[in-house]
Design an enzyme around this catalytic site. Structure first.
Site, mmCIF file in Angstrom:
data_model
loop_
_atom_site.group_PDB
_atom_site.id
_atom_site.type_symbol
_atom_site.label_atom_id
_atom_site.label_comp_id
_atom_site.label_asym_id
_atom_site.label_seq_id
_atom_site.Cartn_x
_atom_site.Cartn_y
_atom_site.Cartn_z
ATOM 1 C CG ASP A 128 -5.037 10.628 5.024
ATOM 2 O OD1 ASP A 128 -4.691 10.927 3.873
ATOM 3 O OD2 ASP A 128 -4.778 9.532 5.543
ATOM 4 C CB THR A 185 -0.559 4.738 7.490
ATOM 5 O OG1 THR A 185 -0.043 5.589 6.468
ATOM 6 C CG2 THR A 185 -1.589 5.498 8.300
ATOM 7 N NE ARG A 223 -6.924 7.776 9.732
ATOM 8 C CZ ARG A 223 -6.150 7.844 8.653
ATOM 9 N NH1 ARG A 223 -5.063 7.096 8.557
ATOM 10 N NH2 ARG A 223 -6.451 8.624 7.652
ATOM 11 C CB SER A 236 -8.147 5.807 6.860
ATOM 12 O OG SER A 236 -7.197 4.866 6.439
ATOM 13 C CB SER A 237 -7.606 4.526 1.521
ATOM 14 O OG SER A 237 -7.952 5.762 0.984
ATOM 15 C CG ASN A 273 -0.650 10.556 4.802
ATOM 16 O OD1 ASN A 273 -1.141 9.760 4.010
ATOM 17 N ND2 ASN A 273 -0.821 11.856 4.669
ATOM 18 C CB THR A 286 -0.005 2.707 4.046
ATOM 19 O OG1 THR A 286 -0.380 4.078 4.096
ATOM 20 C CG2 THR A 286 -0.929 1.915 4.900
ATOM 21 N N GLY A 313 -0.808 1.823 -0.483
ATOM 22 C CA GLY A 313 -1.048 2.391 -1.802
ATOM 23 C C GLY A 313 -2.045 3.526 -1.858
ATOM 24 N N GLY A 314 -2.330 4.181 -0.731
ATOM 25 C CA GLY A 314 -3.221 5.340 -0.764
ATOM 26 C C GLY A 314 -4.581 4.975 -1.325
HETATM 27 N N1 GLY Z 1 -2.852 7.730 5.133
HETATM 28 C C1 GLY Z 1 -3.331 6.697 4.331
HETATM 29 C C2 GLY Z 1 -4.718 6.292 4.680
HETATM 30 O O1 GLY Z 1 -5.041 6.211 5.848
HETATM 31 O O2 GLY Z 1 -5.509 6.071 3.815
#
Ligand code: GLY
Length: 581
Positions: free
Chosen positions: A427, A403, A111, A456-457, A405, A385, A476-477
């Site tokens: 984020d 990603t 990340r 993050s998601s 983002n 992503t 998909g965030g």
């Molecule tokens: N930027 C999307 C995530 O990491 O959730």
């Protein structure tokens, strides 16, 4: 109709098993000898990714003697070339790996991190309010990229081939070009105003003075040279030397505050995956700094008390939504980068005792208004992503979510490198107590700090039962997590990968207090019953996330894959490999 396209002769046979608009039921195509015994290893490899050029690149690497980890590096780096709106060398990645030889699972966290000079005040406007332009566009929005370090780490520690070989497909496509497709064009149109701020960006995406159109060929010679430097010198080719110098110069010329040390000190982190069980499945998934695994565990623990298969459709949706509502309330309040936040109550949130407590508050016939639950912030959201899944013949698995983002990240390409930088700093919760562009309210756990990773998601996930191995994930965030959760329920229902990724989505994220759904996701009858329970429903045509899933059925020894039909350029391919005599 299923398309079966042999692309390799001899001992290998490649089948296209999941690529829109292949219909769902057609995804199990691998010939198999029916048997009650469990196969010790798969009959070949399967890859599902969001672009067929990346899927094919990964399978070629396996055909050249590489394993799933080499293929993952080939797929990720190729996606960075052909899907720049979603991921790339200027972004950050999560890899969930299973080593077939040792049986060990590991989570590779590549990340982005905040630069050392970061200050939350940089993101405020003159009026003292959060300036979304600074958070989302250009130099200040970019975190120190982790993707390149992730590729080097995976190749060196898990792959079998030289890094150079793994990166060769991406380099060839960056140099030779590929045809632009509709999603690239529409997402560019959304980001055009930002992309046009920097000549190095427009030189790539508007080479003739206007945006690229579908079927134009996009060549990225600078990016090819940067990838070549990485191939030749490993980490040093990106994080030190000429490429690093150019990136730092470009960021600072655009108003950022990076130093050579920010890049030179970037480190991949290895983390223990988060594990839990759901109705006979062992789930292995993403730990913090992803919020995904904790939310998945909380939702599925709540749901595990019911046999959802036996419930009528409206009650099933109701209970799933109530689990989503509660997990999304909790997920951003407590979670952040584990290297900075030492007191995350992960054990409590993922415990069955907590799920019992949450379940007790759910009425079987009535929606719980989010406002009636003890307060917590709305969720963290990102838009663009990509996810891919790989199983190889040796029983290695890779589920990876990557990603930059939002679409095309920060929009800033570092001149002379072809590196499109992420806007992952959004984020973070950049201003305490104030919602950002996605409705996030800032809390300490996810406050920005030098060297910290934003929450993050992204939720790359394995599902294991005695006779099945399933790998799945999504873009998909904030919808990543509910897409993956509903994917797990779909596999538990016995659906194929293609059916799982094709099914229409619905989603609830605590706030706004509404069920968001894709057109035709629920029948008129179910919608009417949910309204009668007190729900507000809102149909959305916007991006829902693109899912990719693969499955190895050890009883029939078949491989199958599913590629999301919302993304026509994606594919899932099985490559059969004859056993050595
Ligand atoms: N930027 C999307 C995530 O990491 O959730």
């Amino acid at each position: 109709m299923t398309v079966l396209r042999p692309v390799l002769a001899g001992a290998l046979l490649t089948l296209l098993v999941g690529s829109a608009p292949v219909f769902a039921d057609a995804s199990r195509t691998t010939p198999a000898a029916a048997s009650t015994a469990l196969a010790a290893h798969p009959p070949g490899a399967v890859i599902a990714s969001a672009h067929d050029l990346a899927t094919q690149a990964g399978l070629r690497i396996i055909a050249q003697g590489g394993n799933a980890f080499d293929a993952a590096v080939a797929v990720a780096s190729t996606l960075g070339v052909v899907e720049p709106e979603s991921s790339g060398i200027g972004g950050g990645d999560f890899y969930l790996l299973h080593d077939g030889k040792t049986g060990k699972d590991v989570f590779v966290d590549a990340r982005e991190v905040a630069p050392a000079a970061v200050k939350a005040s940089q993101y405020l406007g003159a009026d003292g309010k959060l300036d979304h332009d600074k958070a989302l566009d250009g130099a200040l929005s970019a975190g120190i990229p982790g993707a390149a370090a992730g590729w080097v780490y995976v190749a060196r520690h898990y792959g079998r081939l030289p890094l150079k070989q793994d990166l060769a497909p991406a380099i060839a496509i960056a140099r030779g070009g590929f045809p632009v497709y509709a999603r690239m064009v529409s997402e560019y149109a959304e980001r055009q105003d930002v992309m046009r701020r920097w000549p190095a960006t427009t030189a790539i995406y508007e080479p003739q003075g206007k945006p690229l159109a579908v079927d134009d060929v996009l060549k990225q010679p600078d990016l090819a040279a940067t990838l070549q430097a990485l191939a030749d010198h490993g980490d040093a080719g990106f994080y030190r030397g000429e490429v690093a110098k150019k990136i730092v110069a470009a960021v600072n010329a655009a108003g950022g505050h990076w130093t050579a040390d920010d890049l030179a000190h970037y480190e991949v982190k290895l983390r223990e995956p988060l594990v839990f069980d759901y109705r006979g499945w062992h789930i292995v998934t993403a730990p913090p700094p992803s919020s995904g695994g904790v939310a998945l565990a909380e939702m599925l623990n709540i749901l595990s008390a019911w046999d959802l298969k036996k419930l009528d459709a409206a009650t099933r949706v109701h209970l799933i939504v109530e689990a989503m509502r509660r997990a999304y309330r909790d997920r951003t309040f407590f979670l952040g980068d584990p290297d900075f936040v030492k007191d995350m109550p992960i054990a409590r949130l993922t415990s069955m005792a907590y799920a019992d407590q949450m379940r007790a508050g759910i009425a079987m016939d009535k929606a719980t208004p989010s406002s009636s639950l003890p307060g917590a912030p709305p969720p963290h959201v990102g838009k663009h992503t990509t996810h891919f899944s790989i199983i190889d013949r040796e029983g290695n698995y890779v589920a990876a979510t990557l990603t930059v983002n939002t679409a095309y990240g920060s929009g800033l390409v570092a001149a002379g490198t072809g590196v499109l930088l992420n806007d992952e700093m959004d984020d973070f919760a950049l201003q305490a107590g104030v919602p950002n562009v996605y409705g996030v309210i800032g809390y300490d756990a996810n406050a920005v700090k030098p060297g910290k990773r934003p929450l993050s998601s992204m939720s790359p996930t394995f599902m294991l039962s005695p006779d099945k191995v399933v790998l799945l994930g999504s873009s998909g965030g904030s919808r990543i997590i509910t897409n993956v959760m509903r994917g797990i329920l779909g596999f538990d229902d016995g659906l194929t990968p293609q059916q799982v990724v094709t099914r229409p989505h619905f989603h609830h994220q605590y706030l706004p207090d509404e069920i968001m759904l894709e057109p035709q996701a629920l029948s008129d009858d179910v919608v009417a019953r949910l309204r009668a329970m007190g729900y507000t429903l809102s149909t959305r045509n916007s991006t829902w996330g693109i899912m990719q899933a693969v499955e190895w059925d050890r009883r029939s020894n078949t491989l199958s894959g599913g590629s999301d039909p919302r993304n026509p350029v994606g594919s899932a391919r099985v490559q059969l490999q004859e056993a050595k005599p």
